[in-house]
Design a protein around this motif. Structure first.
Motif, mmCIF file in Angstrom:
data_model
loop_
_atom_site.group_PDB
_atom_site.id
_atom_site.type_symbol
_atom_site.label_atom_id
_atom_site.label_comp_id
_atom_site.label_asym_id
_atom_site.label_seq_id
_atom_site.Cartn_x
_atom_site.Cartn_y
_atom_site.Cartn_z
ATOM 1 N N PHE A 1 0.830 -1.203 0.000
ATOM 2 C CA PHE A 1 0.000 0.000 0.000
ATOM 3 C C PHE A 1 0.869 1.260 0.000
ATOM 4 N N SER A 2 1.846 1.303 0.918
ATOM 5 C CA SER A 2 2.623 2.544 0.990
ATOM 6 C C SER A 2 3.616 2.639 -0.165
ATOM 7 N N ALA A 3 3.970 1.501 -0.775
ATOM 8 C CA ALA A 3 4.864 1.568 -1.939
ATOM 9 C C ALA A 3 4.208 2.367 -3.062
ATOM 10 N N ALA A 4 2.885 2.192 -3.220
ATOM 11 C CA ALA A 4 2.188 2.924 -4.272
ATOM 12 C C ALA A 4 2.245 4.427 -4.012
ATOM 13 N N TYR A 5 2.051 4.817 -2.738
ATOM 14 C CA TYR A 5 2.115 6.244 -2.407
ATOM 15 C C TYR A 5 3.530 6.766 -2.574
ATOM 16 N N MET A 6 4.498 5.933 -2.130
ATOM 17 C CA MET A 6 5.897 6.326 -2.238
ATOM 18 C C MET A 6 6.268 6.528 -3.706
ATOM 19 N N ALA A 7 5.750 5.638 -4.563
ATOM 20 C CA ALA A 7 6.066 5.730 -5.989
ATOM 21 C C ALA A 7 5.624 7.080 -6.544
ATOM 22 N N GLU A 8 4.459 7.555 -6.124
ATOM 23 C CA GLU A 8 3.978 8.824 -6.641
ATOM 24 C C GLU A 8 4.825 9.985 -6.139
ATOM 25 N N VAL A 9 5.266 9.890 -4.878
ATOM 26 C CA VAL A 9 6.150 10.939 -4.339
ATOM 27 C C VAL A 9 7.440 10.995 -5.152
ATOM 28 N N ILE A 10 8.019 9.811 -5.404
ATOM 29 C CA ILE A 10 9.302 9.762 -6.114
ATOM 30 C C ILE A 10 9.125 10.184 -7.568
ATOM 31 N N ARG A 11 7.964 9.817 -8.150
ATOM 32 C CA ARG A 11 7.707 10.257 -9.523
ATOM 33 C C ARG A 11 7.730 11.777 -9.594
ATOM 34 N N GLY A 12 7.165 12.424 -8.579
ATOM 35 C CA GLY A 12 7.210 13.879 -8.527
ATOM 36 C C GLY A 12 8.643 14.379 -8.582
ATOM 37 N N GLY A 13 9.518 13.714 -7.808
ATOM 38 C CA GLY A 13 10.919 14.103 -7.804
ATOM 39 C C GLY A 13 11.569 13.892 -9.165
ATOM 40 N N LEU A 14 11.245 12.765 -9.793
ATOM 41 C CA LEU A 14 11.829 12.465 -11.104
ATOM 42 C C LEU A 14 11.391 13.507 -12.131
ATOM 43 N N GLN A 15 10.127 13.931 -12.026
ATOM 44 C CA GLN A 15 9.623 14.905 -12.987
ATOM 45 C C GLN A 15 10.252 16.276 -12.779
ATOM 46 N N ALA A 16 10.727 16.521 -11.547
ATOM 47 C CA ALA A 16 11.280 17.843 -11.258
ATOM 48 C C ALA A 16 12.715 17.986 -11.747
ATOM 49 N N ILE A 17 13.328 16.872 -12.152
ATOM 50 C CA ILE A 17 14.716 16.954 -12.629
ATOM 51 C C ILE A 17 14.693 17.477 -14.069
ATOM 52 N N PRO A 18 15.447 18.538 -14.346
ATOM 53 C CA PRO A 18 15.419 19.108 -15.694
ATOM 54 C C PRO A 18 15.835 18.083 -16.744
#
Lengths: 461, 403
Positions: free
Chosen positions: A334-351
């Motif tokens: 369950f928390s892996a799914a939430y964690m994935a979205e948090v990390i995706r946010g970080g990945l998207q923020a990298i130029p």
């Protein structure tokens, strides 16, 4: 006349500065501050009065209950009941019953963990603090050693100490069971050996296929598999520690076990899912999206129900997972799914330039991610990760619904004891629980803000 | 196996391998992934089937037509003990939707008030809002539900005596006895007037907007709309009252009795406890979202608006809030979804929501874990997906369009 005239013609020229005067009395000090911040206009005054009224109806009763009226010592329910209820307090008394909390304190921490074995839990707590405190202090030395300690040494030691070893492992596919009698433990090792061979085979084929030297890769794979086998072997041994089944664990111990295992398992899984969701491969992306959206779309409580009643059905006959372990699997997914979205946010923020730059210097996908992208992305989302962790920590309370005794569950179960059952018991216990959870969560959120500020250097506007 | 196939090519052209081609690697990897997932799924289904057979439990949704045989205290639709599990499902679903819907509205109101208070220049107001947020969002929701239900609502007076809330009915340990509406003969007229008022407002808004585009004159829409939506039904109310000699709409007040209050609309304490906990908890998150949204609008926007001569009210409504909404809506959506999903904690205090009656009581009665859990999960998944689709659509309509 002219005399007067000449007098009025005189022009006054000031030739020295006036000394600075302090502001008018009404603008200064407490009064001035109050006028400026609280009573600057009639609407502001009204707001102040409303806010003060709200504070007045909430705060004094709480203080009155928790401190003023509270009972601080005693050894039976008599001290916490009114005369009408058969106690010693005057009728109409309503205050916290702290001796009850004191009496139950050890149970709130350890649950029904055997008294003479609690030193093991204490050592685990100590080991955790030793590892986590330097990890949280940015200037503390030996960060990589510290990480290895927290990722490898601590989990194994904690598992050994808390359970006492004696674990039984069983084969899952059925191949092992064909070859070895059930319950001998051999079936697991046969399947483990098979798995090792398969992994080695894949690694070898991969190395041959890409033209890389095969020796180093094989050695690495073999080392990992052997180390894992060693850990599993040690866990199944009798080391002289008494076996403590997880069914009698409880209290803060269970809360921390679930929260820490949850975060430890969900972080790597979340990273993989986030990378998968941004992958170029359509099937991988699809699988990750479905996985993430599924777990995020259902309530945790149904996940826990699933893990407690459906998971046993998923496993082959004779293989049973411990109840706590089942809950852990549910929480981790369950928390892996939430964690994935948090990390995706970080990945998207990298130029984009960072990705392109890594490609330009010829890094392979995993090199690019490991050396360039993930360090930046993870640093960016540390506050988000901490927030997920806070959420996870609060969500651990839900396991009481499937019959595990976490901190809140232990408190809930203490209500059945007649020796302390009083009308104020629930209120006292919940007040205490709220304070404990609040301290944990609030300090974590403060730490997250601290990291955020520390990492923001250079971007300050 | 796919790996084996490409191996010979390496020997043929020295040093080159198809595996070095990223597309080939991708294809191999995806095929492996599919194989792994399919075999994992097969393994699970195989095990489940074997286990169910061993336990003598069948699989199938036919059981849903069986009679449930247990009572549910709060039902929005007709329900008897003899009703089927399908009906249990709908009772639970409607209860979930009811508490979520009211919870969302309450949480939004409280959240916006607290969020704006947090930015207030008034020190006491800002501090109080800050303390509210930090306390409420750092205490687990389940604990807050327990606190509301066991520590607050249990302190209410016993059944036979109740706190008199005046126009709001009576309150005791058995719940809140709200005045219940009694509809008279002319009620249809009032409803018709309300509908006419709303339709007229929409027409008027379109006209006012066109006129403003053409002439620049602003029509006092709000006051006229208020008159139409409130005034028109009010007139209809009196007209109907005089025509039929009884009021079209009145309130029946509960009266205290020896066995608890009689009459009125009973709201169960489980509902109140869950609703309070859900709304106050979610409001603390919404407050932070609102604050972030308002802070995200640059102050220059306000200043520019003032320099164009807009009044503070217009500035707020036409300049600041539309821009803040863009930042607010996506996280607000997830809070709404969270609230809906968190309503499943109802099972802890036995409020008859979907999880409590369907995945709880009904599951325990039948032992059909697989079917009941799957249906429950699918339901929540559908609610989540529908909500996010709707909010995404709304979000797109307000989002900033650049180039």
């Amino acid at each position: 006349m002219s005399d007067i005239q000449s007098q009025t013609d005189l022009v006054f020229v000031r030739d020295e500065m006036l000394s600075q005067a302090s502001p008018p009395h009404r603008e200064r000090g407490l009064v001035g501050w109050l006028r400026k911040n609280l009573f600057s206009s009639w609407s502001n005054t009204l707001l102040t009065l409303i806010a003060l009224y709200v504070i007045w109806i909430v705060v004094p009763p709480l203080v009155d209950f928790a401190l003023v009226q509270a009972v601080w010592s005693g050894d039976s329910r008599d001290v916490c009941t009114t005369i009408n209820q058969g106690g010693i307090q005057p009728n109409g008394w309503f205050g916290a019953c702290w001796p009850y909390v004191k009496d139950y304190f050890a149970q709130f921490i350890y649950g029904r963990y055997p008294l003479e074995e609690r030193w093991r839990v204490n050592i685990v707590f100590a080991l955790f603090v030793i590892g986590v405190v330097p990890l949280l202090i940015p200037t503390a030395p030996f960060k990589s050693m510290n990480l290895i300690y927290m990722a490898v040494v601590f989990p194994v030691a904690a598992l050994l100490l808390l359970t006492g070893g004696h674990m039984e492992f069983a084969g899952m596919i059925g191949i092992g069971r064909e070859l070895a009698p059930l319950g001998s433990g051999l079936d697991f090792w046969i399947e483990y050996a098979l798995l090792t061979l398969i992994v080695l085979g894949i690694a070898y084929a991969w190395a041959r296929g890409t033209g890389a030297p095969a020796g180093g890769l094989l050695k690495l794979v073999l080392t990992i598999m052997l180390a894992l086998a060693a850990v599993i072997f040690v866990l199944s041994l009798d080391l002289g520690l008494e076996f403590v089944p997880t069914s009698i664990w409880g209290g803060l111990l269970v809360t921390l076990v679930i929260a820490i295992t949850g975060i430890a398992a969900s972080l790597p899984l979340g990273i993989v899912l986030a990378l998968g969701r941004r992958s170029d491969m359509p099937i991988v992306r699809f699988v990750c999206v479905v996985f993430i959206e599924f777990w995020r779309g259902v309530p945790l409580i149904t996940v826990l129900f699933m893990s407690s009643v459906m998971l046993p059905l998923f496993l082959p006959e004779g293989v049973s997972f411990d109840k706590l372990l089942r809950a852990l699997i549910g929480v981790a997914l369950f928390s892996a799914a939430y964690m994935a979205e948090v990390i995706r946010g970080g990945l998207q923020a990298i130029p984009k330039g960072q990705y392109e730059g890594a490609d330009a210097v010829g890094l392979a996908y995993w090199q690019k991610m490991r050396l360039i992208i993930l360090p930046q992305a993870l640093t960016l989302v540390i506050p988000g990760i901490v927030n997920t962790f806070i959420g996870l920590f609060k969500d651990t309370t839900l396991v009481l619904i499937i019959g595990l005794f976490d901190f809140l569950g232990q408190i809930q179960s203490s209500f059945t004891d007649p020796s302390w059952s009083t009308p104020v018991q629930a209120t006292t216990a919940y007040f205490f629980a709220a304070c404990v959870y609040w301290i944990f969560c609030f300090s974590m959120s403060r730490y997250s803000i601290f990291t955020e500020n520390r990492l923001r250097t250079g971007h300050a506007r | 196996m796919a790996v084996q196939d490409v191996l010979p090519s390496r020997k043929g052209s020295s040093g080159f391998s198809a595996l070095n081609d990223q597309r080939v690697r991708g294809a191999i990897f995806q095929v492996l992934l599919i194989v792994a997932i399919v075999s994992f799924a097969w393994w699970i289904i195989h095990n489940t089937a074997a286990n169910l057979r061993a336990q003598g439990i069948g699989f199938g949704f036919g059981i849903l037509r069986d009679s449930a045989g247990f009572q549910i205290n709060q039902t929005l639709i007709d329900y008897q003990e003899t009703s089927s599990y399908v009906r249990v499902y709908f009772v639970g679903l409607l209860n979930t939707l009811l508490v979520s819907f009211i919870g969302v509205i309450l949480a939004t109101i409280i959240g916006f008030i607290v969020g704006i208070s947090r930015l207030s220049k008034n020190w006491v107001v800002a501090r109080a809002a800050y303390v509210y947020i930090e306390v409420l969002r750092n205490i687990p929701l389940l604990l807050q539900i327990f606190i509301w239900y066991f520590a607050v609502l249990r302190l209410l007076p016993a059944k036979r005596d109740a706190i008199d809330l005046g126009p709001f009915g009576l309150l005791n340990i058995a719940g809140w006895y709200a005045p219940s509406p009694v509809l008279g003969r002319g009620f249809a007229l009032v409803v018709a007037a309300l509908v006419i008022g709303i339709v007229a407002t929409f027409v008027l808004r379109a006209w006012a907007r066109r006129r403003q585009m053409a002439t620049g004159e602003i029509f006092p829409l709000f006051r006229v709309a208020l008159a139409l939506i409130v005034g028109l039904p009010l007139i209809a109310y009196f007209v109907a009252g005089f025509t039929f000699a009884n009021p079209p709409f009145s309130l029946e007040y509960p009266t205290p009795g020896n066995f608890g209050p009689r009459g009125g609309l009973r709201v169960f304490p489980e509902f109140i406890g869950l609703l309070m906990a859900l709304s106050f908890y979610t409001a603390s998150f919404i407050a932070e979202i609102v604050r972030a949204g308002i802070l995200a609008v640059p102050n220059g926007q306000t200043e520019a608006s003032y320099s164009l001569g807009l009044r503070p009210g217009h500035t707020l409504r036409l300049v600041v809030i539309p821009q803040a909404m863009r930042v607010i809506i996506p996280p607000l959506t997830s809070q709404y979804l969270n609230l809906t999903k968190n309503s499943s904690l109802a099972v802890a205090i036995a409020y008859p929501d979907l999880v409590s009656v369907f995945a709880g009581t009904a599951l325990n009665q039948t032992g059909r874990a697989v079917e009941f859990i799957l249906i429950t999960m699918a339901t929540y998944l559908t609610i989540s997906l529908v909500t996010s689709l709707f909010m995404n659509w709304y979000n797109r309509s307000v989002a900033l369009v650049e180039r």
